[in-house]
Design a protein around this motif. Sequence first.
Motif, short mmCIF file in Angstrom:
data_model
loop_
_atom_site.label_atom_id
_atom_site.label_comp_id
_atom_site.label_asym_id
_atom_site.label_seq_id
_atom_site.Cartn_x
_atom_site.Cartn_y
_atom_site.Cartn_z
N CYS A 32 0.91 -1.20 0.14
CA CYS A 32 -0.15 -0.08 -0.03
C CYS A 32 0.82 1.32 -0.06
O CYS A 32 0.66 2.07 -0.79
CB CYS A 32 -0.92 0.00 0.98
N THR A 33 1.81 1.28 0.88
CA THR A 33 2.49 2.73 1.02
C THR A 33 3.35 2.99 0.07
O THR A 33 3.46 4.22 -0.62
CB THR A 33 3.20 2.78 2.55
N VAL A 34 4.18 1.96 -0.35
CA VAL A 34 5.02 2.36 -1.61
C VAL A 34 4.52 2.55 -2.85
O VAL A 34 4.62 3.50 -3.36
CB VAL A 34 6.22 1.22 -1.71
N PRO A 35 3.69 1.52 -3.14
CA PRO A 35 2.73 1.96 -4.58
C PRO A 35 1.83 3.33 -4.33
O PRO A 35 1.86 3.93 -5.39
CB PRO A 35 1.86 0.80 -4.72
N GLY A 36 1.12 3.54 -3.25
CA GLY A 36 0.63 4.81 -3.06
C GLY A 36 1.52 5.81 -3.39
O GLY A 36 1.12 7.20 -4.01
N ALA A 37 2.89 6.16 -2.81
CA ALA A 37 3.67 7.36 -2.88
C ALA A 37 4.12 7.40 -4.50
O ALA A 37 4.21 8.22 -5.16
CB ALA A 37 5.12 6.84 -2.09
N ALA A 38 4.07 5.98 -5.34
CA ALA A 38 4.42 6.09 -6.39
C ALA A 38 3.42 6.68 -7.37
O ALA A 38 3.77 7.30 -8.11
CB ALA A 38 4.68 4.69 -7.18
N LEU A 39 2.12 6.24 -6.89
CA LEU A 39 0.98 6.78 -7.54
C LEU A 39 1.03 8.42 -7.52
O LEU A 39 0.41 8.98 -8.46
CB LEU A 39 -0.15 6.15 -7.24
N LEU A 40 1.19 8.82 -6.18
CA LEU A 40 1.18 10.12 -6.08
C LEU A 40 2.33 11.03 -6.71
O LEU A 40 2.08 12.00 -7.31
CB LEU A 40 1.76 10.53 -4.33
N VAL A 41 3.46 10.65 -6.96
CA VAL A 41 4.30 11.04 -7.86
C VAL A 41 4.13 10.97 -9.27
O VAL A 41 4.03 12.00 -10.19
CB VAL A 41 5.89 10.48 -7.60
N ALA A 42 3.62 9.90 -9.64
CA ALA A 42 3.10 9.88 -11.26
C ALA A 42 1.82 10.84 -11.34
O ALA A 42 1.76 11.50 -12.36
CB ALA A 42 2.63 8.48 -11.41
N GLY A 43 0.85 10.92 -10.32
CA GLY A 43 -0.02 11.91 -10.70
C GLY A 43 0.51 13.31 -10.71
O GLY A 43 -0.11 14.24 -11.47
N ALA A 44 1.47 13.68 -9.94
CA ALA A 44 2.03 14.99 -9.77
C ALA A 44 2.76 15.08 -11.31
O ALA A 44 2.56 16.38 -11.93
CB ALA A 44 3.09 15.15 -8.84
N VAL A 45 3.37 14.28 -12.00
CA VAL A 45 3.91 14.06 -13.10
C VAL A 45 3.03 14.48 -14.28
O VAL A 45 3.18 15.44 -15.22
CB VAL A 45 4.86 13.18 -13.46
N LEU A 46 1.96 13.80 -14.13
CA LEU A 46 0.67 13.80 -15.25
C LEU A 46 0.13 15.47 -15.24
O LEU A 46 -0.18 15.79 -16.27
CB LEU A 46 -0.23 12.79 -15.00
N LEU A 47 0.00 15.87 -13.90
CA LEU A 47 -0.55 16.98 -13.86
C LEU A 47 0.32 18.15 -14.25
O LEU A 47 -0.21 19.29 -15.04
CB LEU A 47 -0.95 17.42 -12.36
N ALA A 48 1.64 18.16 -14.04
CA ALA A 48 2.60 19.02 -14.32
C ALA A 48 2.59 18.82 -16.11
O ALA A 48 2.61 19.99 -16.82
CB ALA A 48 3.89 18.80 -14.03
N ALA A 49 2.63 17.82 -16.72
CA ALA A 49 2.41 17.66 -17.94
C ALA A 49 1.32 18.25 -18.67
O ALA A 49 1.33 19.03 -19.61
CB ALA A 49 2.87 16.11 -18.52
N ALA A 50 0.22 18.15 -18.03
CA ALA A 50 -1.17 18.74 -18.70
C ALA A 50 -0.99 20.02 -18.41
O ALA A 50 -1.46 20.87 -19.22
CB ALA A 50 -2.39 18.18 -17.81
N GLY A 51 -0.66 20.86 -17.22
CA GLY A 51 -0.44 22.17 -17.29
C GLY A 51 0.51 22.82 -18.16
O GLY A 51 0.49 23.68 -18.87
N ARG A 52 1.60 22.09 -18.61
CA ARG A 52 2.56 22.47 -19.71
C ARG A 52 1.87 22.54 -20.99
O ARG A 52 2.00 23.32 -21.92
CB ARG A 52 3.72 21.63 -19.62
N LEU A 53 0.95 21.40 -21.24
CA LEU A 53 0.37 21.53 -22.62
C LEU A 53 -0.53 22.59 -22.63
O LEU A 53 -0.89 23.16 -23.66
CB LEU A 53 -0.12 20.06 -23.08
N MET A 54 -1.33 22.94 -21.51
CA MET A 54 -2.49 23.94 -21.61
C MET A 54 -1.85 25.20 -21.91
O MET A 54 -2.58 26.01 -22.47
CB MET A 54 -3.23 23.75 -20.20
N GLY A 55 -0.68 25.36 -21.56
CA GLY A 55 -0.23 26.72 -21.47
C GLY A 55 -0.80 27.83 -20.31
O GLY A 55 -1.52 27.18 -19.32
#
Length: 140
Positions: A45-68
Amino acid sequence: MPTSRLLCWGGLAAASAGAVLSVIGWYGVSGERFAERQIPYLASCTVPGAALLVAGAVLLAAAGRLMGPWDGEEAGVPEAPVSSPEVPPFEPPSSEGPVVCVPGGTLAHRPDCPLVAGKPEVEPVGDRVLGPCPVCEPQV
């Protein structure tokens, strides 16, 4: 825009799932006294949860970069009129006359400087060497 929307929703889903897994892992670990019994909660739970948090942050940053940059027009938000009072730029007092000071003071002032205006003890500088006032900036 569809790619950025997909990245945004994917990022939110991954971050949410990561937060839920992290809470479940923390709750499971906190209920176990011995470290040997805490390891399964950390691993599942904890390690995969931390990995998903990081992946979510990366995806949100990429989405923000595409939106401008967001200008408010896309969402139909009307721009509010900005009304600010006109503030005149600061200008030091400009009276011409003898430079004055207060008794025992270390700064020379113009006669209409707000720091000495209206004070009865103001006197001419004379031969004393004083620094210029930073407000009225007299020529000393």
